[in-house]
Motif scaffolding. Structure first.
Motif, PDB file in Angstrom:
ATOM      1  N   UNK A  68       0.829  -1.211   0.000  1.00 47.85           N
ATOM      2  CA  UNK A  68       0.000   0.000   0.000  1.00 47.85           C
ATOM      3  C   UNK A  68       0.865   1.263   0.000  1.00 47.85           C
ATOM      4  N   UNK A  94       1.783   1.718  -3.512  1.00 47.23           N
ATOM      5  CA  UNK A  94       0.627   2.218  -4.262  1.00 47.23           C
ATOM      6  C   UNK A  94       0.334   3.674  -3.953  1.00 47.23           C
ATOM      7  N   UNK A 132      -1.342   4.461  -1.136  1.00 45.01           N
ATOM      8  CA  UNK A 132      -2.562   4.480  -0.334  1.00 45.01           C
ATOM      9  C   UNK A 132      -2.236   4.615   1.149  1.00 45.01           C
ATOM     10  N   UNK A 185      -1.500   8.424  -5.627  1.00 42.03           N
ATOM     11  CA  UNK A 185      -1.532   7.179  -6.396  1.00 42.03           C
ATOM     12  C   UNK A 185      -1.730   7.418  -7.885  1.00 42.03           C
ATOM     13  N   UNK A 186      -2.547   8.418  -8.234  1.00 42.69           N
ATOM     14  CA  UNK A 186      -2.884   8.610  -9.648  1.00 42.69           C
ATOM     15  C   UNK A 186      -1.686   9.007 -10.494  1.00 42.69           C
ATOM     16  N   UNK A 226       0.534   3.111 -11.749  1.00 44.61           N
ATOM     17  CA  UNK A 226       0.437   1.755 -11.223  1.00 44.61           C
ATOM     18  C   UNK A 226      -1.001   1.274 -11.382  1.00 44.61           C
TER      19      UNK A 226
END
Lengths: 369, 297
Positions: A47, A50, A52, A72-73, A77
């Motif tokens: 995470x 990522x 998050x 994350x955007x 990924x």
């Protein structure tokens, strides 16, 4: 396509460090599995990659760029979640095309990508259904479809198969492997199932209590576990592991039973050192019913009582009593055995493992390639 | 005589008798009276049958239509505002890392007051001489005149909307918050990975998920507002010059002040249609939204 590097990665919640400074380099296109018991920090690590989960210390690099502070955007990924995490109000087609729609791709391009992904995953017939109308396996496939339409640099899988039944899990495992062969992206795959890790990954990272115990190919972690923990975690049925003390070239177990010290460890131990002896079920067998991999001189024989048997058809797991516990052995070309029957057992010492009881580390000499 | 009845009928009989006595008979009586020129002051008028004349009269009466339309306007404005504020409140409370329960309780305070008291309080606050609102506006230097909040027709309706919204936004907030708390986090996380900005996540993932909850609130509140009486009665009593007259203040006035019970009943039956239509509309929306999110409740 990108390599991923974790540099002294730390995650702490208050005073509790759940990830304790992990270093890991994942090569471009490599399939890496993070495996470990629950609570070992593998999901948290994923995470953090990522985006998050915030990073307490250290760095995550994707394609050579530190992405610690990127949302994350912006990390390029894709992630497949354990619970699939499909958008319940969108159809399969909308779910899969969502990220492209957000990226303002033209509709024709979205259609092309979605159709391509659905063909790879065999979802064509389900495109207009909603997630609630799909079975677990189908949802899983949609989740993967949603991940691949973006052509991300890195795929992240968070225990994607653990909500599926055993048969479907095996089937989806094969599909993930095929998928990776096809898309050739970097994959970081978290699982608590060592079989999944072994079958899928190029390299396995075994984690425990927030740190890495060993990184290696499936073959390495199976044949040369770096620690007692890895030895016990990898392999099914698990390795037979028992503590012993070295006395006069013998390993004396707690109940007084003993085995000779395998020759390859002769220089690695000292008199009265406490050690942990390990031998896989494949390397203990009723004499004449095993795979003899070692030299003839490496087989130790002993007559032991059978406590119970578990027939599996082509082989039988035979539990024999020795050193105050039951040792699992694998019997090929099996014939029926009665509980209590004493049989001749072979211990293939060429495959033996020895760990320090104190540190848990392997006492085997590092293998030179 | 009970021997002849089958056991199911016999067992249901007490309930049927009670329901007939307290629901069905009054309903039929009121329906019947809407076809008579019944006045409370002259009981004998209950027995004069005039057919649809009451209905003809109200349907051609602009006072009734004005009240009817005003009710719909109030409903639309108040529901939308409550929805917006409720959603905003719920999102804010949901963001709170601690004290969610306390905030939720505080949020419910307005619901704990009787609408009559809310009416009195807002009547005082909007009073043009001693009211808080004018006082505040003048102290801040935004105006130097006393704004006649409850005397100007449009402003009075506005004041009523404010009172309604204040007292009932929490219905939306509570229900939407329940939706947000029940919402699984994975789709939200998936949307972040899929490239959504926080606004896009809200627009495409969170909002569709909480809409069914908002529709439940709308159904409840549309019935509430469609029968709005107390706040209006206290604040303006339908005035000035009937500019804030709603269906039920009109029905109440016709029935009790003018004592024209037959006519009032006819109005009531027409306006109940309005409530039924709104209920059907919102339940349709709810059903659609539920299928959309694949909810299993």
């Amino acid at each position: 396509m990108a390599q991923v590097s974790l540099k002294k990665l730390v995650k702490s919640y208050g005073a509790v460090q759940v990830v304790q400074g992990i270093d890991l380099d994942v090569a471009d296109g490599e399939f890496i599995a993070l495996v470990g018991p629950s609570g070992c920090g593998k999901s948290t690590t994923l995470r953090m990659i990522a985006g998050l989960e915030s990073i307490s210390d250290g760095a995550v690099e994707i394609g050579g760029t530190v992405v610690n502070d990127l949302p994350p955007r912006d990390r390029n990924i894709s992630m497949v979640f354990q619970s699939y995490a499909l958008y319940p109000h969108m159809t399969v087609r909308e779910n899969m095309g969502f990220s492209l729609k957000i990226a303002k791709q033209p509709q024709s391009e979205i259609d092309r990508q979605v159709n391509e992904a659905s063909a790879i995953l065999g979802l064509e017939a389900l495109m207009d259904r909603r997630p609630a109308q799909l079975s677990g396996g189908q949802r899983q496939r949609v989740a993967m479809g949603r991940a691949i339409v973006r052509h991300p640099e890195v795929f992240l899988f968070d225990e994607p198969l653990s909500n599926l039944d055993a048969k479907l899990r095996t089937q989806m495992r094969t599909e993930i492997k095929k998928l990776h062969a096809k898309v050739q992206s970097t994959v970081i795959y978290v699982t608590h199932d060592q079989v999944e890790a072994m079958t899928l990954a190029d390299r396995i990272v075994i984690m425990r209590d927030g740190h890495i115990e060993q990184v290696g190919t499936p073959d390495e972690v199976f044949k040369r576990p770096a620690s007692r923990f890895v030895a016990g975690f990898i392999g099914s049925p698990p390795m037979n592991i028992e503590e012993a003390t070295i006395r006069d070239g013998q390993m004396v177990f707690r109940n007084g039973d003993s085995l000779p010290l395998p020759a390859q460890f002769a220089g690695a131990v000292t008199e009265s050192q406490k050690v942990v002896f390990g031998l896989r079920p494949d390397d203990i067998f009723p004499s004449g019913h095993g795979l003899s991999s070692g030299g003839a001189g490496m087989i130790h024989e002993a007559e032991l009582p059978v406590s119970i048997t578990e027939p599996l058809g082509n082989e039988t797991l035979v539990f024999v009593e020795f050193a105050g516990r039951e040792w699992v052995s694998r019997m090929l070309n099996p014939h029926a055995l009665r509980p209590g029957e004493r049989i001749a057992m072979s211990f293939d010492f060429s495959q033996a493992h020895l760990f320090s009881a104190e540190t848990g580390k392997s006492l085997a000499r590092p293998v030179k390639d | 005589m009970f021997r002849k009845l089958s056991p199911p009928v016999l067992l249901l009989l007490p309930a049927l008798i009670v329901l007939t006595a307290v629901v069905l008979l009054p309903l039929l009586l009121s329906l019947y009276s809407s076809f008579t020129p019944f006045r409370l002051t002259r009981p004998a008028t209950l027995w004069i049958w005039i057919g649809f004349r009451n209905y003809e009269r109200i349907l051609s009466d602009w006072v009734f239509w004005a009240a009817f339309l005003r009710t719909i306007v109030l409903l639309t404005i108040a529901l939308n505002l409550e929805m917006l504020f409720g959603l905003g409140l719920a999102l804010l409370v949901n963001k709170a890392t601690r004290g969610k329960r306390v905030l939720r309780t505080i949020m419910m305070f307005p619901m704990m007051f009787s609408p009559v008291l809310v009416g009195f309080q807002f009547k005082f606050m909007f009073n043009d001489n001693v009211g808080l609102v004018n006082n505040a506006l003048q102290s801040l230097g935004l105006t130097d005149q006393a704004i006649p909040w409850l005397i100007d027709g449009n402003l009075a309706l506005f004041a009523i909307v404010v009172a309604e919204v204040w007292s009932s936004t929490s219905v939306f907030a509570i229900l939407i918050l329940a939706g947000l708390l029940a919402m699984p986090q994975e789709p939200v996380e998936a949307s972040k990975v899929d490239g959504c900005t926080p606004w896009q996540t809200f627009r495409y993932v969170t909002l569709p998920y909480v809409m069914p909850f908002a529709y439940i609130a709308m159904t409840i509140r549309s019935l509430d507002i469609a029968r709005a009486y107390d706040i209006v009665k206290i604040m303006t009593d339908g005035g000035p010059a009937r500019r804030t007259e709603l269906i039920w203040t009109l029905v109440g006035r016709t029935a009790y002040s003018d004592a024209q019970m037959g006519l009032a009943n006819a109005m009531a039956y027409v306006s109940i249609l309005l409530s039924i239509l709104f209920t059907i509309y919102f339940f349709r929306k709810l059903a659609a939204a539920r299928t959309q999110i694949g909810a299993e409740w």
